[in-house]
Write a protein that holds these residues in place. Sequence first.
Motif, short mmCIF file in Angstrom:
data_model
loop_
_atom_site.label_atom_id
_atom_site.label_comp_id
_atom_site.label_asym_id
_atom_site.label_seq_id
_atom_site.Cartn_x
_atom_site.Cartn_y
_atom_site.Cartn_z
N ASP A 119 1.02 -1.04 -0.09
CA ASP A 119 -0.15 0.15 -0.20
C ASP A 119 1.01 1.17 -0.07
O ASP A 119 1.46 1.52 0.95
N ARG A 120 1.10 2.09 -1.29
CA ARG A 120 2.02 2.78 -1.35
C ARG A 120 1.63 4.22 -0.84
O ARG A 120 2.37 5.29 -0.82
N THR A 121 0.38 4.20 -0.06
CA THR A 121 -0.12 5.44 0.57
C THR A 121 -0.10 5.44 2.31
O THR A 121 -0.19 6.43 2.76
N ARG A 122 0.55 4.10 2.81
CA ARG A 122 -0.06 4.20 3.95
C ARG A 122 1.30 4.72 4.88
O ARG A 122 2.47 4.77 4.36
N SER A 123 1.07 5.05 6.07
CA SER A 123 2.25 4.90 6.95
C SER A 123 2.84 3.69 7.53
O SER A 123 2.14 2.65 7.64
N GLY A 177 8.50 -2.12 -2.98
CA GLY A 177 7.49 -1.26 -3.43
C GLY A 177 7.14 0.07 -2.66
O GLY A 177 6.40 0.97 -3.03
N TRP A 178 7.72 0.28 -1.45
CA TRP A 178 7.40 1.33 -0.65
C TRP A 178 8.19 2.51 -1.46
O TRP A 178 8.88 2.38 -2.31
N THR A 179 7.50 3.71 -1.19
CA THR A 179 7.99 4.94 -1.62
C THR A 179 8.74 5.93 -0.72
O THR A 179 8.52 5.82 0.62
N LEU A 180 9.58 6.65 -1.36
CA LEU A 180 10.37 7.48 -0.26
C LEU A 180 9.35 8.59 0.51
O LEU A 180 9.75 8.89 1.73
N HIS A 181 8.24 8.83 -0.08
CA HIS A 181 7.17 9.72 0.46
C HIS A 181 6.85 8.86 1.79
O HIS A 181 6.46 9.75 2.72
N ARG A 212 8.23 10.11 4.97
CA ARG A 212 7.77 11.36 5.69
C ARG A 212 6.63 11.13 6.20
O ARG A 212 6.31 11.70 7.23
N HIS A 213 5.77 10.45 5.61
CA HIS A 213 4.34 10.13 6.23
C HIS A 213 4.45 9.25 7.48
O HIS A 213 3.69 9.72 8.57
#
Length: 307
Positions: free
Chosen positions: A117-121, A246-250, A253-254
Amino acid sequence: MGVVHRIGADLQAPALKDAIEGFLTGVSNPNTARAYAAALRALAEKFGPYTSVTAVEGEAAADRIAAWFIERWGSRSAATVNARLNALASACGWWRDQGWITEDPLRRLKRRPVEVDRTRSLDRAEVAELLGREGIALRERTLWRLLYESAARASEVLGLDVDELDLRNRRAKVRRKGGAVDVIVWRTGTARLLPRLLDGRRTGPVFTTNRRARVELPPADIEAGSGKARLSYRRAAELFEAATGGWTLHQLRHSALTHAAEDGANTSTLLAYSGYTSVASLARYARVSSEALARWQAGRDPAARKA
């Protein structure tokens, strides 16, 4: 066929309890050490803390470890299973380096695929495992830790030059989204890594490519001594996603903002930490997890305190 014995191995190998403590002593990040300790001390409970560390070797031991691991964590999420497995694997690798064991006691177990899930913390155990993982290059290790500890955007950190760092006071000036100049701060983990990464450099980009630039770039994006270029966001993101599945650098921050909110940071602190000027912009990143909410409720429960 005769049995091959390691001469003097049983005399030299410590008790499992001491082998675990020896490994944890070398884990510099306290969050990583705590995450690893949860799995390793459970292993000591299973085998007995004063049993020789060599007890984890052999086919019977491998079967026993696999059955114990599945019983204890098999119903948990893939992220938790993988974090616990990574903790045990790191310790076993270190024990092999010491010559105390020669096998892989975890050979019956496999990491689980994680639906990304590329949007979660990310949860704290995931961050601790990532930042303490063996085999990560110094540049990436420093970048990822700085991103998490500062809660800065990747573009802000990648845009840093060496002369913008205040290493003594653990801070730097960055240009935020929209052009405002702001200050980011970091903790001990980053403070220990940055001098190693810079290796005496006083000018040029903080994060550079591994090779000399092959195309002409603005002088500000070149390290004069080596000719290396500023590390690009695209390359940094590719390396991070490859290392994490698949995690993102963002998400670093999140996660930093979410964890700060869970730790009780007030709105003013979170605004300064994030660089936002709007509470509405901050709200989507500072959502407390269900686990943290449960801990908060448990701490307020009068019946639990009496028990």
